[in-house]
Motif scaffolding. Structure first.
Motif, PDB file in Angstrom:
ATOM      1  N   TRP A   1       9.525   5.466   3.540  1.00 22.90           N
ATOM      2  CA  TRP A   1       9.626   4.662   3.544  1.00 22.90           C
ATOM      3  C   TRP A   1      10.222   3.986   2.293  1.00 22.90           C
ATOM      4  O   TRP A   1      10.282   2.496   2.963  1.00 22.90           O
ATOM      5  N   PHE A   2      11.166   4.280   1.495  1.00 21.37           N
ATOM      6  CA  PHE A   2      11.892   3.994   0.196  1.00 21.37           C
ATOM      7  C   PHE A   2      13.155   4.772   0.041  1.00 21.37           C
ATOM      8  O   PHE A   2      13.170   5.720   0.475  1.00 21.37           O
ATOM      9  N   ASN A   3      13.526   4.023  -0.641  1.00 21.55           N
ATOM     10  CA  ASN A   3      14.935   4.814  -1.372  1.00 21.55           C
ATOM     11  C   ASN A   3      14.268   4.954  -2.955  1.00 21.55           C
ATOM     12  O   ASN A   3      14.866   4.501  -4.012  1.00 21.55           O
ATOM     13  N   ILE A   4      13.934   6.755  -3.101  1.00 23.26           N
ATOM     14  CA  ILE A   4      13.227   7.151  -3.997  1.00 23.26           C
ATOM     15  C   ILE A   4      14.654   7.928  -5.086  1.00 23.26           C
ATOM     16  O   ILE A   4      14.625   8.690  -4.270  1.00 23.26           O
ATOM     17  N   ASN A   5      13.957   7.902  -6.521  1.00 21.05           N
ATOM     18  CA  ASN A   5      15.082   8.946  -6.632  1.00 21.05           C
ATOM     19  C   ASN A   5      13.597   9.027  -7.520  1.00 21.05           C
ATOM     20  O   ASN A   5      13.274   8.946  -9.012  1.00 21.05           O
ATOM     21  N   PHE A   6      12.844  10.229  -7.835  1.00 21.31           N
ATOM     22  CA  PHE A   6      11.675  10.892  -8.502  1.00 21.31           C
ATOM     23  C   PHE A   6      12.816  11.611  -9.801  1.00 21.31           C
ATOM     24  O   PHE A   6      12.198  11.760 -10.845  1.00 21.31           O
ATOM     25  N   GLY A   7      13.796  10.951 -10.081  1.00 24.49           N
ATOM     26  CA  GLY A   7      14.621  12.003 -10.766  1.00 24.49           C
ATOM     27  C   GLY A   7      14.704  10.538 -12.068  1.00 24.49           C
ATOM     28  O   GLY A   7      15.552  10.985 -13.099  1.00 24.49           O
TER      29      GLY A   7
ATOM     30  N   PHE B   1       1.237  -1.189  -0.280  1.00 22.49           N
ATOM     31  CA  PHE B   1       0.049   0.264  -0.096  1.00 22.49           C
ATOM     32  C   PHE B   1       0.919   1.122  -0.184  1.00 22.49           C
ATOM     33  O   PHE B   1       0.172   2.057  -0.862  1.00 22.49           O
ATOM     34  N   GLY B   2       1.863   1.392   0.771  1.00 23.17           N
ATOM     35  CA  GLY B   2       3.156   2.515   0.522  1.00 23.17           C
ATOM     36  C   GLY B   2       3.405   2.307  -0.634  1.00 23.17           C
ATOM     37  O   GLY B   2       3.734   3.757  -0.541  1.00 23.17           O
ATOM     38  N   PHE B   3       3.878   1.807  -1.420  1.00 21.19           N
ATOM     39  CA  PHE B   3       4.825   2.005  -2.623  1.00 21.19           C
ATOM     40  C   PHE B   3       3.244   2.618  -3.555  1.00 21.19           C
ATOM     41  O   PHE B   3       3.944   3.327  -3.865  1.00 21.19           O
ATOM     42  N   GLN B   4       2.510   1.871  -3.166  1.00 17.49           N
ATOM     43  CA  GLN B   4       1.161   1.980  -4.729  1.00 17.49           C
ATOM     44  C   GLN B   4       0.890   3.875  -4.088  1.00 17.49           C
ATOM     45  O   GLN B   4       0.421   4.595  -4.945  1.00 17.49           O
ATOM     46  N   ASP B   5       0.492   4.634  -2.781  1.00 20.19           N
ATOM     47  CA  ASP B   5       0.621   5.874  -2.736  1.00 20.19           C
ATOM     48  C   ASP B   5       1.585   6.196  -2.981  1.00 20.19           C
ATOM     49  O   ASP B   5       1.752   7.538  -4.047  1.00 20.19           O
ATOM     50  N   VAL B   6       3.481   6.456  -3.549  1.00 28.47           N
ATOM     51  CA  VAL B   6       4.202   6.520  -3.918  1.00 28.47           C
ATOM     52  C   VAL B   6       4.183   6.849  -5.507  1.00 28.47           C
ATOM     53  O   VAL B   6       4.392   7.921  -6.023  1.00 28.47           O
TER      54      VAL B   6
ATOM     55  N   ARG C   1       3.335  10.157  -5.787  1.00 35.34           N
ATOM     56  CA  ARG C   1       4.846  10.985  -5.656  1.00 35.34           C
ATOM     57  C   ARG C   1       5.291  11.648  -4.808  1.00 35.34           C
ATOM     58  O   ARG C   1       5.888  11.283  -3.595  1.00 35.34           O
ATOM     59  N   GLU C   2       6.122  12.899  -4.945  1.00 33.72           N
ATOM     60  CA  GLU C   2       6.378  13.458  -4.048  1.00 33.72           C
ATOM     61  C   GLU C   2       5.935  13.946  -2.271  1.00 33.72           C
ATOM     62  O   GLU C   2       6.780  14.347  -2.075  1.00 33.72           O
ATOM     63  N   SER C   3       4.264  14.098  -2.941  1.00 36.93           N
ATOM     64  CA  SER C   3       3.468  14.823  -1.980  1.00 36.93           C
ATOM     65  C   SER C   3       3.026  13.402  -0.812  1.00 36.93           C
ATOM     66  O   SER C   3       1.621  13.249  -0.140  1.00 36.93           O
ATOM     67  N   SER C   4       3.256  12.131  -1.019  1.00 41.15           N
ATOM     68  CA  SER C   4       3.106  11.158  -0.751  1.00 41.15           C
ATOM     69  C   SER C   4       3.887  10.596   0.928  1.00 41.15           C
ATOM     70  O   SER C   4       4.924  10.787   0.591  1.00 41.15           O
ATOM     71  N   GLN C   5       3.131  10.404   1.506  1.00 36.13           N
ATOM     72  CA  GLN C   5       3.405  10.267   3.401  1.00 36.13           C
ATOM     73  C   GLN C   5       4.309   8.716   2.918  1.00 36.13           C
ATOM     74  O   GLN C   5       5.045   8.650   3.891  1.00 36.13           O
TER      75      GLN C   5
END
Length: 457
Positions: free
Chosen positions: A125-131, A108-113, A117-121
């Motif tokens: 919780w993960f090592n995200i690279n939005f670029g 559920f947390g990854f689906q929310d990301v 995206r950047e506004s996800s609470q």
């Protein structure tokens, strides 16, 4: 610790219970079928069950969607609570898989990301690279477990993540009354999280057991007084089947000496790693060794220091080759079977649970040749109190021999009978696997492809 005296039985429920390989979303009460296996587990001599993943997942169980809900392909939380209760009533402890290094893409947390995206609470919780981007063309990058992008690595340094997981475990103890966890890829799990998990679970249950999966290196990096009580002994897993396959028992005995000898350089003397012939990740032992060598493999598994674990179906010789895919190793089995191999494993399990030397004894090699080995498991120091406890524990157990302070394990891998000559320190012994009295006067005679577990008479 109760686990030090246990014989574990591993069940991969998504496979054994015949669930679809991918989550179809259809609620089916398959996990209840495990209750029908309890008479088999009791007859086999298993005193604990390890369930591979049971929580809602995308496919194979290690890709968790929801840590607080039993996978719908297996049933409901109430179903699993009923299974655990039935096992406990039969005197069988239960541990389950704790998959804390990563989750599935359906979590559920990854689906929310992915959605916010950047506004996800949950972005931290993960090592995200939005670029960046992913093989799934998500428009963002993330870290997967060892490059497997269907397994999204959790950020265990984030207190919100560790709090969520600890509270999930607390819920499992409260709702299911589990007795421990097997920690998936524990070698990769954040060490501070492992320390917290050890402390927190000890408060939930003083004898809560933590088994860490580790594939190589020094097991003490996770098997210590602050983290896991035990670790998977992959060195001796490989050493045992390889030694028997190549007629070279030096391989396994040298590993056992390296790990458990009384010398200062021995790595795990006094520790209790888990020994096994196979599991859900490796080729089944019956696809590696010929039938006549399978009892010898289990003699090593049960005879060496540590906690033995048997994988469902392997006790009667189910085959499965890793090269044919993981699900070949995890077949659906409607009901258990029993044959000569199962029978000898049950006798080894009885010896393991009724002889303190097999649970707590040291390791000494007495005879070692390519196809023959004889080693001793002996208690050290004053063992009177332990022997007395085992006498009381064994009372009423059918077939149990009086507990002794040492057990001799003999293995003849040759096509011909063999006579072992050693300082037996006694004139005769009792073979725990046959109940026969064996005379040591002219040496220990062992038939071809035979193992013996002997106590002084």
């Amino acid at each position: 610790m109760w686990a030090d005296e246990a014989v574990f039985y591993q069940i991969y429920p998504i496979g054994m219970c015949g669930a679809p390989r991918a989550n179809d979303g259809v609620l089916t009460h398959r996990i209840l079928s495990v209750i029908d296996w309890i008479p088999h587990l009791k007859k086999l001599g298993a005193t604990a069950v390890y369930f591979s993943p049971v929580f809602e997942s995308d496919a194979h169980g290690y890709d968790t969607r929801d840590y607080r809900k039993i996978d719908c392909r297996l049933g409901t939380n109430e179903d699993f609570a009923k299974v655990v209760s039935a096992l406990h009533e039969a005197g069988i402890r239960v541990i389950i898989d704790g998959v804390f290094n990563h989750v599935g893409r359906g979590f559920f947390g990854f689906q929310d990301v992915l959605k916010n995206r950047e506004s996800s609470q949950y972005r931290d919780w993960f090592n995200i690279n939005f670029g960046g981007n992913s093989p799934y063309n998500d428009g963002l990058g993330y870290e997967g477990w060892e490059g497997a992008m269907d397994l999204v690595k959790l950020n265990l340094r984030n207190p919100a993540v560790s709090d969520y997981l600890i509270e999930s475990v607390r819920g499992w103890v409260k709702e299911f009354d589990i007795d421990g966890l097997r920690l998936d890829v524990a070698y990769m799990v954040d060490r501070d999280f492992l320390k917290r998990l050890r402390w927190e679970t000890s408060q939930m249950k003083p004898d809560f057991f933590l088994l860490g999966e580790i594939l190589g290196g020094d097991y003490k990096v996770i098997m210590n007084d602050e983290m896991c009580h035990s670790a998977t002994n992959y060195e001796c897993y490989k050493g045992s089947w390889s030694a028997l396959a190549s007629d070279n028992l030096f391989e396994i005995v040298h590993s056992l000496l390296r790990q458990f000898d009384t010398q200062p350089w021995s790595l795990y003397t006094g520790k209790h790693p888990v020994s096994f012939a196979d599991n859900h990740d490796v080729t089944r032992i019956a696809s590696i060794l010929p039938p006549e060598k399978l009892p010898l493999e289990y003699a090593l598994v049960f005879g060496m220091p540590g906690i033995p674990m048997v994988y469902y179906g392997s006790e009667w010789g189910v085959k499965g080759d890793k090269k044919d895919g993981d699900f070949c190793l995890r077949p659906a089995i409607e009901k258990p079977e029993w044959n000569e191999l199962t029978d000898v494993i049950s006798k080894m399990a009885l010896a393991e649970t009724t002889q303190p030397a097999l649970a707590y004894g040291g390791f000494a090699s007495l005879v070692l040749e390519n196809r023959h080995c004889l080693f001793e498991r002996a208690l050290s120091g004053d063992s009177a109190e332990l022997i007395a406890r085992y006498k009381e524990k064994n009372a009423g157990i059918e077939g149990a021999s009086a507990p002794a302070d040492r057990v001799l394990v003999a293995i003849n891998e040759d096509v011909s009978p063999y006579t072992f000559h050693a300082d037996f320190r006694c004139g005769r012994g009792i073979d725990l696997l046959t109940g026969n009295t064996v005379d040591f006067g002219g040496g220990l005679d062992v038939p071809a492809y035979t193992s013996m577990f002997l106590i002084p008479d």
